[in-house]
Design an enzyme around this catalytic site. Structure first.
Site, PDB file in Angstrom:
ATOM      1  N   LYS A   1       0.876   4.108  -2.909  1.00  0.00           N
ATOM      2  CA  LYS A   1       0.504   5.481  -2.620  1.00  0.00           C
ATOM      3  C   LYS A   1       1.669   6.453  -2.864  1.00  0.00           C
ATOM      4  CE  LYS A   1      -3.827   5.021  -1.594  1.00  0.00           C
ATOM      5  NZ  LYS A   1      -4.826   5.497  -2.578  1.00  0.00           N
TER       6      LYS A   1
ATOM      7  N   TYR B   1       0.829  -1.209   0.000  1.00  0.00           N
ATOM      8  CA  TYR B   1       0.000   0.000   0.000  1.00  0.00           C
ATOM      9  C   TYR B   1       0.871   1.270   0.000  1.00  0.00           C
ATOM     10  CZ  TYR B   1      -3.487   3.334   1.811  1.00  0.00           C
ATOM     11  OH  TYR B   1      -4.309   4.415   2.010  1.00  0.00           O
TER      12      TYR B   1
END
Length: 301
Positions: free
Chosen positions: A175, A171
């Protein structure tokens, strides 16, 4: 009083729940016409049984707004293209794209399966790239036809992408990639009348239940600092004509606080003018580190 987004057509991905739903409702309240996208999957990306996109679209229509649902997987090129086509065919134009869709498969790196890495990078990063690509192609065609748009893209990064987060290597990488994509898109698409910015939100959603476990319960009275609706006003402003001149920036949003994030930039530096030896470069690096700002702490460390 007219709304901030009167006449604008806005696409929001991952808009069936949480932040995306809050963004869609906030845009509609300011007069925008919506394409509400959501695949309807679970927190880990597994197929779900309901149709949250249509539920949110119906909620907007019931309040007197205009909205259509789009239930496709925006990490598939043809589907991302159909997202843009839905806006143009339904409303005759597209003004704003909000990339928000995502899910989590958290593991410490040594336990992180390749499939979990691929799935999270796919939805968060590829799922930003493809709608952005097809929207940009539409706006480029508009510009070439003599109709330069006043267009906006709002991407969704995270504090995990800016500082890192334990147990979220996939993640965090995705991001961080969204920030890089935002900077490149802002520079490349300026000529077509497109502004591109990113937010790093903190709010109560399905994806943050464990992260904000101690603050999940909404207060019985007063201001609910973790409500996703707190983030949406910034997204609406960035997606409106009122944000003219703002592009290539990253904003952190949490509760009543907004922060302009300042990314990588040159700090202390030294130039020997010739090649260093390993011992020399180590001494120089330690000296520079002593003069540099201490980096922010990785979340969970």
């Amino acid at each position: 009083m007219s709304g901030l987004c009167d006449g604008r057509v806005v696409v929001v991905t991952g808009a069936g729940r949480g932040l995306g739903r809050a963004h869609a409702l906030a845009f509609a309240a300011e007069g925008a016409r919506l394409v509400v996208n959501d695949l309807g999957v679970g927190l880990d990306g597994a197929p779900g049984a309901d149709d949250p996109a249509e539920r949110v679209a119906a909620e907007i229509r019931a309040a007197g707004g205009e909205a259509v649902a789009h239930g496709g997987d925006i990490a598939v090129s043809e589907v991302a293209a159909s997202l843009v086509a839905t806006a143009v065919e339904t409303y005759g134009r597209l003004d704003t794209l909000v990339n928000n869709a995502g899910f989590l498969r958290d593991r410490m790196l040594v336990n992180l399966d390749e499939d979990d890495w691929d799935a999270v990078l796919r939805v968060h990063l590829k799922g930003h790239f493809l709608p952005l690509k097809h929207a940009a192609a539409h706006w480029r065609a508009e510009t070439k036809a003599g109709r330069t748009p006043d267009a906006r893209i709002v991407n969704t990064s995270s504090g995990a992408g800016l500082l890192g987060s334990l147990g979220q290597g996939n993640y965090s990488a995705a991001k961080a990639g969204v920030v890089g994509l935002t900077l490149v898109a802002a520079a490349e698409l300026r000529r077509y009348g497109v502004q591109v910015n990113a937010i790093a939100p903190a709010a109560r959603t399905r994806m943050t239940e464990r992260t904000f476990a101690d603050t999940m319960a909404a207060p019985s009275v007063g201001f609910d600092a973790m409500a996703p609706e707190n983030v949406s006003p910034l997204v609406v402003w960035l997606g409106s004509s009122a944000s003219a001149g703002v592009s290539g920036r990253v904003f952190e949003a949490e509760g009543g606080r907004i922060t302009v994030m300042e990314g990588w930039r040159a700090g202390p530096s030294v130039d020997k003018g010739t090649r260093w030896s390993p011992r020399e470069v180590g001494e120089a690096a330690l000296k520079l580190l002593g003069e540099a700002e201490v980096p922010g702490m990785v979340y969970g460390a």
